[in-house]
Design an enzyme around this catalytic site. Sequence first.
Site, PDB file in Angstrom:
ATOM      1  N   ARG A   1      -4.467 -10.143   4.040  1.00  0.00           N
ATOM      2  CA  ARG A   1      -4.409 -11.487   4.346  1.00  0.00           C
ATOM      3  C   ARG A   1      -3.408 -12.298   4.670  1.00  0.00           C
ATOM      4  O   ARG A   1      -3.668 -13.627   6.010  1.00  0.00           O
ATOM      5  CB  ARG A   1      -5.534 -12.161   3.876  1.00  0.00           C
ATOM      6  CG  ARG A   1      -6.917 -11.346   3.405  1.00  0.00           C
ATOM      7  CD  ARG A   1      -7.410 -12.502   2.235  1.00  0.00           C
ATOM      8  NE  ARG A   1      -8.919 -11.993   2.028  1.00  0.00           N
ATOM      9  CZ  ARG A   1      -9.763 -10.749   1.372  1.00  0.00           C
ATOM     10  NH1 ARG A   1      -9.005 -10.801   0.243  1.00  0.00           N
ATOM     11  NH2 ARG A   1     -10.717 -10.480   1.493  1.00  0.00           N
TER      12      ARG A   1
ATOM     13  N   GLN B   1     -18.170  -5.232  -1.280  1.00  0.00           N
ATOM     14  CA  GLN B   1     -17.173  -6.135  -1.906  1.00  0.00           C
ATOM     15  C   GLN B   1     -17.481  -7.455  -1.711  1.00  0.00           C
ATOM     16  O   GLN B   1     -16.465  -8.394  -2.362  1.00  0.00           O
ATOM     17  CB  GLN B   1     -16.412  -5.238  -2.534  1.00  0.00           C
ATOM     18  CG  GLN B   1     -15.514  -5.531  -1.320  1.00  0.00           C
ATOM     19  CD  GLN B   1     -14.098  -4.310  -2.097  1.00  0.00           C
ATOM     20  OE1 GLN B   1     -14.726  -2.977  -2.123  1.00  0.00           O
ATOM     21  NE2 GLN B   1     -13.164  -4.676  -1.748  1.00  0.00           N
TER      22      GLN B   1
ATOM     23  N   HIS C   1       0.544  -1.129  -0.422  1.00  0.00           N
ATOM     24  CA  HIS C   1      -0.653  -0.282  -0.173  1.00  0.00           C
ATOM     25  C   HIS C   1       0.911   1.524  -0.210  1.00  0.00           C
ATOM     26  O   HIS C   1       0.476   2.141  -0.090  1.00  0.00           O
ATOM     27  CB  HIS C   1      -1.155   0.034   1.227  1.00  0.00           C
ATOM     28  CG  HIS C   1      -1.699  -1.226   1.551  1.00  0.00           C
ATOM     29  ND1 HIS C   1      -1.357  -2.693   2.071  1.00  0.00           N
ATOM     30  CD2 HIS C   1      -2.859  -1.272   0.890  1.00  0.00           C
ATOM     31  CE1 HIS C   1      -2.971  -2.826   2.195  1.00  0.00           C
ATOM     32  NE2 HIS C   1      -3.321  -2.688   1.264  1.00  0.00           N
TER      33      HIS C   1
ATOM     34  N   GLN D   1      -8.825  -6.727 -10.251  1.00  0.00           N
ATOM     35  CA  GLN D   1      -9.060  -4.857 -10.464  1.00  0.00           C
ATOM     36  C   GLN D   1      -9.395  -3.903 -10.501  1.00  0.00           C
ATOM     37  O   GLN D   1      -9.700  -3.207 -11.461  1.00  0.00           O
ATOM     38  CB  GLN D   1      -8.975  -5.057  -9.133  1.00  0.00           C
ATOM     39  CG  GLN D   1      -9.640  -4.282  -8.773  1.00  0.00           C
ATOM     40  CD  GLN D   1      -8.863  -3.724  -6.735  1.00  0.00           C
ATOM     41  OE1 GLN D   1     -10.249  -4.114  -6.352  1.00  0.00           O
ATOM     42  NE2 GLN D   1      -8.183  -3.229  -6.619  1.00  0.00           N
TER      43      GLN D   1
ATOM     44  N   SER E   1      -0.016  -9.618   1.470  1.00  0.00           N
ATOM     45  CA  SER E   1      -1.258  -9.057   1.344  1.00  0.00           C
ATOM     46  C   SER E   1      -1.623  -8.726   3.208  1.00  0.00           C
ATOM     47  O   SER E   1      -1.162  -9.568   3.629  1.00  0.00           O
ATOM     48  CB  SER E   1      -1.862 -10.053   0.330  1.00  0.00           C
ATOM     49  OG  SER E   1      -3.379 -10.219   1.076  1.00  0.00           O
TER      50      SER E   1
ATOM     51  N   ASP F   1      -3.300  -7.011  -7.501  1.00  0.00           N
ATOM     52  CA  ASP F   1      -5.386  -7.110  -7.841  1.00  0.00           C
ATOM     53  C   ASP F   1      -5.336  -7.066  -9.124  1.00  0.00           C
ATOM     54  O   ASP F   1      -6.030  -5.345  -9.814  1.00  0.00           O
ATOM     55  CB  ASP F   1      -6.030  -6.094  -7.203  1.00  0.00           C
ATOM     56  CG  ASP F   1      -5.896  -6.591  -5.386  1.00  0.00           C
ATOM     57  OD1 ASP F   1      -6.030  -7.776  -5.565  1.00  0.00           O
ATOM     58  OD2 ASP F   1      -4.921  -6.716  -5.209  1.00  0.00           O
TER      59      ASP F   1
HETATM   60  P1  AMP Z   1      -6.697  -3.895  -0.471  1.00  0.00           P
HETATM   61  O1  AMP Z   1      -6.454  -2.840   0.618  1.00  0.00           O
HETATM   62  O2  AMP Z   1      -6.019  -5.102  -0.279  1.00  0.00           O
HETATM   63  O3  AMP Z   1      -7.740  -3.772  -1.335  1.00  0.00           O
HETATM   64  O4  AMP Z   1      -5.550  -2.955  -1.529  1.00  0.00           O
HETATM   65  C1  AMP Z   1      -5.211  -1.967  -1.706  1.00  0.00           C
HETATM   66  C2  AMP Z   1      -4.665  -1.402  -2.845  1.00  0.00           C
HETATM   67  O5  AMP Z   1      -3.381  -1.729  -2.654  1.00  0.00           O
HETATM   68  C3  AMP Z   1      -4.865  -2.185  -4.398  1.00  0.00           C
HETATM   69  O6  AMP Z   1      -4.492  -1.188  -4.866  1.00  0.00           O
HETATM   70  C4  AMP Z   1      -4.523  -3.172  -4.172  1.00  0.00           C
HETATM   71  O7  AMP Z   1      -3.592  -3.429  -5.864  1.00  0.00           O
HETATM   72  C5  AMP Z   1      -3.338  -2.803  -3.471  1.00  0.00           C
HETATM   73  N1  AMP Z   1      -2.295  -3.531  -3.053  1.00  0.00           N
HETATM   74  C6  AMP Z   1      -2.821  -4.669  -2.224  1.00  0.00           C
HETATM   75  N2  AMP Z   1      -1.245  -5.709  -1.950  1.00  0.00           N
HETATM   76  C7  AMP Z   1      -0.542  -4.883  -2.777  1.00  0.00           C
HETATM   77  C8  AMP Z   1       1.267  -4.960  -2.802  1.00  0.00           C
HETATM   78  N3  AMP Z   1       1.423  -6.135  -2.814  1.00  0.00           N
HETATM   79  N4  AMP Z   1       1.827  -4.521  -4.193  1.00  0.00           N
HETATM   80  C9  AMP Z   1       1.106  -3.925  -4.718  1.00  0.00           C
HETATM   81  N5  AMP Z   1       0.217  -3.423  -4.105  1.00  0.00           N
HETATM   82  C10 AMP Z   1      -1.353  -4.033  -3.419  1.00  0.00           C
END
Ligand code: AMP
Length: 286
Positions: A192, A61, A37, A158, A190, A155
Amino acid sequence: MEVVRKSEEIKAWVRKQKASGKKVSLVPTMGALHAGHLSLVSIAKAHSDAVILYIFVNPAQFNDPKDLEKYPRTLERDLELARGENVDVVFAPEAADIYPEGGGKLSGTCHVRAGNRSENFEGDGRPGHFDGVCTVLNIMFNIVEADTAVFGEKDYQQLQVVSQMVKDLQIPIEIIPAPLVRDHDGLALSSRNVRLSPEGRKESLVISRTLAAAAEKVSSGERDARKLEQNAIQAVESTGRVKVEYASIVDADSLEPLSHIDKPCQFLLTATVEGIRLLDNIRLKP
Ligand code: AMP
């Protein structure tokens, strides 16, 4: 760094920035921030004068209520990390402010139907997921009126679904892709990942290793997408504790499956470890 909870306040904040000639960018997240992030924040900074970090666990979602319930929420820590990155403002709204009616349930309320890039992969595994993503982003783009928004290639689908929405609905915002950030051992970062046990985390490394091996094979001449997909499924599932949900080599923009690799394309792989879905992908360059 300001922290804003109300839509009216963030609207006023953006108006003020724009009145002073500043370019505003938006980094949408669901919080539980990690280095992936934060890389989006630095890309946003490079493209604008003021960065809004948006943190909202969007109920619309999540097709699985248990997944929504278990989603990590670490706002205080997130604010610290955002401060460390010199984010200008964090917008962390309450669900009632974003969905005054319907509580985040799409049925019965006006919502966005995601385009055909949403149909397979995550679209199969999580019915309604991308409609929820597109709807909340549409609401957010309308509230915030940013010039640019940054989305991670982590993602990958997405990113393509959102780019298609912005193009098809002619939303005046530029979508900037950000490269996938990995942990030191290769695992795609991630929110998760914190739910994995130490063994599960070790086992999950087979996902990134398998993708890296596929990319290697393609650069040394392999062109058969089906063979690469089959080999990847076998490799990932060889330990018996990682289950592949999909392993597909697709056109990098349209996400149409490819059988022969004659141009740069994307290998999407999602697998479940200890009941946790882990998404990864890699660019294949013939
Ligand atoms: P999320 O909080 O998981 O919904 O992710 C928010 C944003 O951060 C989305 O645009 C994701 O694709 C991006 N994101 C999450 N993990 C990563 C990562 N490891 N590398 C690059 N972008 C990420």
